[in-house]
Design an enzyme around this catalytic site. Structure first.
Site, PDB file in Angstrom:
ATOM      1  N   ASP A 104       1.187  -1.199  -0.069  1.00 49.95           N
ATOM      2  CA  ASP A 104       0.085   0.052  -0.439  1.00 49.95           C
ATOM      3  C   ASP A 104       1.001   1.685   0.176  1.00 49.95           C
ATOM      4  O   ASP A 104       2.058   1.285   0.868  1.00 49.95           O
ATOM      5  CB  ASP A 104      -1.153   0.234   1.105  1.00 49.95           C
ATOM      6  N   ASN A 141      -3.922  -9.483   5.015  1.00 47.99           N
ATOM      7  CA  ASN A 141      -4.590  -8.654   5.983  1.00 47.99           C
ATOM      8  C   ASN A 141      -4.822 -10.115   6.212  1.00 47.99           C
ATOM      9  O   ASN A 141      -5.437 -10.250   7.758  1.00 47.99           O
ATOM     10  CB  ASN A 141      -5.949  -7.525   5.962  1.00 47.99           C
ATOM     11  N   GLU A 147      -9.330 -11.253  -4.453  1.00 47.77           N
ATOM     12  CA  GLU A 147      -8.505 -10.523  -4.934  1.00 47.77           C
ATOM     13  C   GLU A 147      -7.287 -10.808  -5.689  1.00 47.77           C
ATOM     14  O   GLU A 147      -6.318 -10.484  -6.315  1.00 47.77           O
ATOM     15  CB  GLU A 147      -7.548  -9.244  -3.971  1.00 47.77           C
ATOM     16  N   THR A 155     -21.501  -9.179   7.803  1.00 45.91           N
ATOM     17  CA  THR A 155     -21.658  -7.952   8.871  1.00 45.91           C
ATOM     18  C   THR A 155     -22.417  -6.869   8.619  1.00 45.91           C
ATOM     19  O   THR A 155     -22.406  -6.504   7.341  1.00 45.91           O
ATOM     20  CB  THR A 155     -19.738  -7.838   9.116  1.00 45.91           C
ATOM     21  N   GLY A 179     -23.189  -4.554  14.057  1.00 50.05           N
ATOM     22  CA  GLY A 179     -22.860  -5.561  13.885  1.00 50.05           C
ATOM     23  C   GLY A 179     -22.630  -6.829  13.249  1.00 50.05           C
ATOM     24  O   GLY A 179     -22.338  -6.591  12.206  1.00 50.05           O
ATOM     25  N   ASP A 188     -11.762  -7.538   7.240  1.00 47.24           N
ATOM     26  CA  ASP A 188     -10.517  -8.709   7.148  1.00 47.24           C
ATOM     27  C   ASP A 188     -10.229  -9.559   8.540  1.00 47.24           C
ATOM     28  O   ASP A 188     -10.089 -10.218   9.174  1.00 47.24           O
ATOM     29  CB  ASP A 188      -9.077  -7.930   6.760  1.00 47.24           C
ATOM     30  N   THR A 221      -9.923  -2.998  16.251  1.00 47.94           N
ATOM     31  CA  THR A 221      -9.367  -2.797  15.091  1.00 47.94           C
ATOM     32  C   THR A 221      -9.644  -1.230  14.271  1.00 47.94           C
ATOM     33  O   THR A 221      -9.390  -0.559  13.944  1.00 47.94           O
ATOM     34  CB  THR A 221      -9.894  -3.803  13.563  1.00 47.94           C
ATOM     35  N   ARG A 279      -8.085   1.815  16.405  1.00 47.35           N
ATOM     36  CA  ARG A 279      -6.622   2.186  15.770  1.00 47.35           C
ATOM     37  C   ARG A 279      -6.778   2.720  14.290  1.00 47.35           C
ATOM     38  O   ARG A 279      -7.313   1.956  13.299  1.00 47.35           O
ATOM     39  CB  ARG A 279      -5.605   0.657  16.233  1.00 47.35           C
ATOM     40  N   GLY A 286      -5.045   3.010  10.247  1.00 51.86           N
ATOM     41  CA  GLY A 286      -4.345   1.787   9.760  1.00 51.86           C
ATOM     42  C   GLY A 286      -4.941   0.263   9.733  1.00 51.86           C
ATOM     43  O   GLY A 286      -6.317  -0.377   9.510  1.00 51.86           O
TER      44      GLY A 286
HETATM   45  P1  ADP Z   1     -16.333  -4.342   6.248  1.00 46.66           P
HETATM   46  O1  ADP Z   1     -14.844  -3.581   6.475  1.00 46.66           O
HETATM   47  O2  ADP Z   1     -16.207  -5.748   5.778  1.00 46.66           O
HETATM   48  O3  ADP Z   1     -16.824  -3.276   5.379  1.00 46.66           O
HETATM   49  P2  ADP Z   1     -18.142  -4.089   8.309  1.00 46.66           P
HETATM   50  O4  ADP Z   1     -17.300  -2.722   8.258  1.00 46.66           O
HETATM   51  O5  ADP Z   1     -19.446  -5.099   7.959  1.00 46.66           O
HETATM   52  O6  ADP Z   1     -16.996  -5.116   7.164  1.00 46.66           O
HETATM   53  O7  ADP Z   1     -17.249  -4.647   9.339  1.00 46.66           O
HETATM   54  C1  ADP Z   1     -17.118  -5.695  10.041  1.00 46.66           C
HETATM   55  C2  ADP Z   1     -16.890  -6.039  11.760  1.00 46.66           C
HETATM   56  O8  ADP Z   1     -16.226  -5.197  12.339  1.00 46.66           O
HETATM   57  C3  ADP Z   1     -18.274  -5.772  12.150  1.00 46.66           C
HETATM   58  O9  ADP Z   1     -19.715  -7.052  11.986  1.00 46.66           O
HETATM   59  C4  ADP Z   1     -18.122  -5.106  13.638  1.00 46.66           C
HETATM   60  O10 ADP Z   1     -17.804  -6.744  14.432  1.00 46.66           O
HETATM   61  C5  ADP Z   1     -17.468  -4.758  13.294  1.00 46.66           C
HETATM   62  N1  ADP Z   1     -17.127  -3.437  13.261  1.00 46.66           N
HETATM   63  C6  ADP Z   1     -17.419  -2.464  12.295  1.00 46.66           C
HETATM   64  N2  ADP Z   1     -18.084  -1.224  12.493  1.00 46.66           N
HETATM   65  C7  ADP Z   1     -17.796  -1.292  14.089  1.00 46.66           C
HETATM   66  C8  ADP Z   1     -18.012  -0.350  14.537  1.00 46.66           C
HETATM   67  N3  ADP Z   1     -17.859   0.875  14.580  1.00 46.66           N
HETATM   68  N4  ADP Z   1     -17.634  -0.661  16.289  1.00 46.66           N
HETATM   69  C9  ADP Z   1     -17.987  -2.089  16.036  1.00 46.66           C
HETATM   70  N5  ADP Z   1     -17.913  -2.961  15.728  1.00 46.66           N
HETATM   71  C10 ADP Z   1     -17.660  -2.529  14.231  1.00 46.66           C
END
Ligand code: ADP
Length: 336
Positions: free
Chosen positions: A17, A47, A160, A242, A247, A280, A315, A318, A320
Site C-alpha cells: 500500500d 491482512n 483479489e 457483517t 454488528g 479482514d 480494529t 486503531r 491503519g
Molecule cells: P467491512 O470492513 O468488510 O466493510 P463491516 O464494516 O461490516 O465490514 O465491519 C466488519 C465488522 O467489524 C462488523 O461486523 C463489526 O464486528 C466490526 N465493526 C465495524 N464497525 C464497527 C463499529 N463502529 N463498532 C464496533 N465494531 C465495528
C-alpha cells in the site's frame, strides 16, 4: 510439510500500500504537495493471514519478537499464506513482516520478472474519502492450479486473485474435506455451483447485495433471513453478514430449519478511529475459531461469531490496516 497444530491456509492477495494523504485531490494536470506518505503491507489475503496469526496467540513481548526465540508465545494454529509476490525490493520486506507476525510464507511464490501487487491509496483528509488504484501485478500471475498446502484444515479465500484460481482451489479444498471460508471481496456475481462447496460465507452488506443480484437500495429493504436462505438452500452451511457499526447477522442451519430466523449480534463497544481492516479481522478471527474447533471436532458458531465481532471492534479503534489488527490477548481481556 506437516503440523501438530490445525492449519489455516489463506489463499489470496499481497499488496504493497502506498498511502498518500492530501487536503484535496489534485485536478487533472495539477501537482500538489502531499501532507504525508506511508508504505504498508496489505491486501485482503495478507491482512487476513495476519489476523489469523495474531488472533491465535498473545502479543509477543518486545524482547522476544524473533521467530524461534524462547519466550515467544506458542500459537494455537499454524497459518500459511498462499499467493505471489514479484522479484522487486518490496517482496523481501513484505515476507519478513509476515514472518514476524507468525505467518508461514513458504507457499508464497516469488515470481521472477513480476512486480509485487501495488495499491495506490489517496486519502483526502477533509472528507476522509479514499481513492484506490490497484495494480494486481504478481497476484494476477497465479494460475488455476492447486495451491493448497497438503496439510491444510481450513482454507480461506477472498476475490483479489483471479477468480478461476479461487474457484479451482475451492473445489480442491472441498474435495479434500477442508473447511472452506469465502469472503467474496471485492464482490462479483458468482456462479450458483460454488455455494455448495462453502462451509462459511462471510460478507459485508454491499457484498451480500451483489451476490444476491440486488442494488444496495433493494438490499436495504430486503429481509436478511430471505437473503441468507438463498445461500443456505444452495448449500452454504453458515452465512454471516457483517453490518458495520450495527454488528453482525448470521444464519446457520440444517436444511429443515432454514425457515427459522437468523441471529443478529450487536457490535461490541468501540471508540471508532478508522474502520479499515475491520472485515479482514473479523474473517481472520472467525477462521481461527473454525480451525481450533476442527481440532476438537466441536464448532460453536455463536462463539466464533462473538469472538470475531469482539476482535473486529478492537480494529476500528486503531488507525491503519495491518497495524490495527489486534493480538489474542488484546481481545480476550476486553469485556463487552
Ligand atoms: P467491512 O470492513 O468488510 O466493510 P463491516 O464494516 O461490516 O465490514 O465491519 C466488519 C465488522 O467489524 C462488523 O461486523 C463489526 O464486528 C466490526 N465493526 C465495524 N464497525 C464497527 C463499529 N463502529 N463498532 C464496533 N465494531 C465495528
Amino acid at each position: 510439510m506437516s503440523s501438530p497444530l490445525p492449519v489455516i491456509a489463506v489463499i489470496g492477495s499481497l499488496n504493497v500500500d502506498f498511502i498518500t494523504r492530501t487536503t484535496r485531490v489534485p485536478a487533472a494536470g495539477e501537482t500538489l504537495i502531499a501532507q504525508s506518505f506511508d508504505i504498508g503491507f496489505g491486501g485482503k489475503g495478507s491482512n487476513q493471514a495476519v489476523a489469523c496469526a495474531r488472533l491465535s496467540r498473545p502479543k509477543p513481548s518486545s524482547s522476544s519478537r524473533n521467530p524461534g526465540e524462547t519466550g515467544r508465545p506458542s500459537p494455537s494454529v499454524d497459518v500459511r499464506m498462499v499467493g505471489a509476490v514479484g522479484s522487486d525490493p518490496f517482496a523481501e520486506g513484505f515476507l519478513a513482516g509476515l514472518r514476524q507476525d507468525g505467518v508461514n510464507v513458504d507457499a508464497v511464490r516469488r515470481l521472477e520478472g513480476q512486480k509485487t501487487g501495488i495499491a495506490n491509496i489517496i486519502v483526502e483528509e477533509g472528507s476522509g474519502e479514499n481513492r484506490i488504484m490497484l495494480a494486481a501485478n504478481a497476484n494476477y500471475a497465479l494460475k488455476a492450479e492447486t495451491l493448497l498446502p497438503d496439510d491444510a484444515d481450513v482454507a480461506v479465500f477472498q476475490l483479489e486473485i483471479p477468480l478461476e484460481v479461487v474457484l479451482h482451489n475451492i473445489n480442491e479444498a472441498k474435495r479434500k474435506g477442508l473447511e472452506v471460508i469465502l469472503n467474496p471481496a471485492p464482490a462479483v456475481p458468482l456462479d450458483a455451483a460454488v455455494f455448495k462447496s462453502l462451509s462459511h460465507l462471510i460478507m459485508n452488506e454491499s457484498e451480500a447485495a451483489i451476490l444476491s443480484g440486488m442494488s444496495d437500495e433493494e438490499f436495504g429493504s430486503a429481509d436478511l433471513d430471505d437473503i441468507a436462505s438463498n445461500f443456505l438452500v444452495r448449500g452454504v452451511r453458515n452465512v454471516i453478514i457483517t453490518l458495520g457499526a450495527k454488528g453482525v447477522y448470521y444464519h446457520t442451519s440444517p436444511w429443515y430449519a432454514i425457515r427459522k430466523p437468523g441471529t443478529t449480534l450487536a457490535a461490541a463497544r468501540a471508540t471508532v478511529v478508522d474502520t479499515t481492516a475491520a472485515g479482514d479481522t473479523f474473517v481472520g478471527a472467525y477462521a481461527v475459531a473454525v480451525a481450533k474447533a476442527r481440532a476438537l471436532d466441536d464448532f460453536d458458531v455463536d462463539a466464533a461469531v462473538a469472538f470475531a465481532n469482539r476482535a473486529a471492534a478492537r480494529t476500528v479503534e486503531r488507525k491503519g490496516a495491518r497495524a490495527a489488527v489486534p493480538w489474542l490477548d488484546e481481545v480476550d481481556r476486553v469485556a463487552d
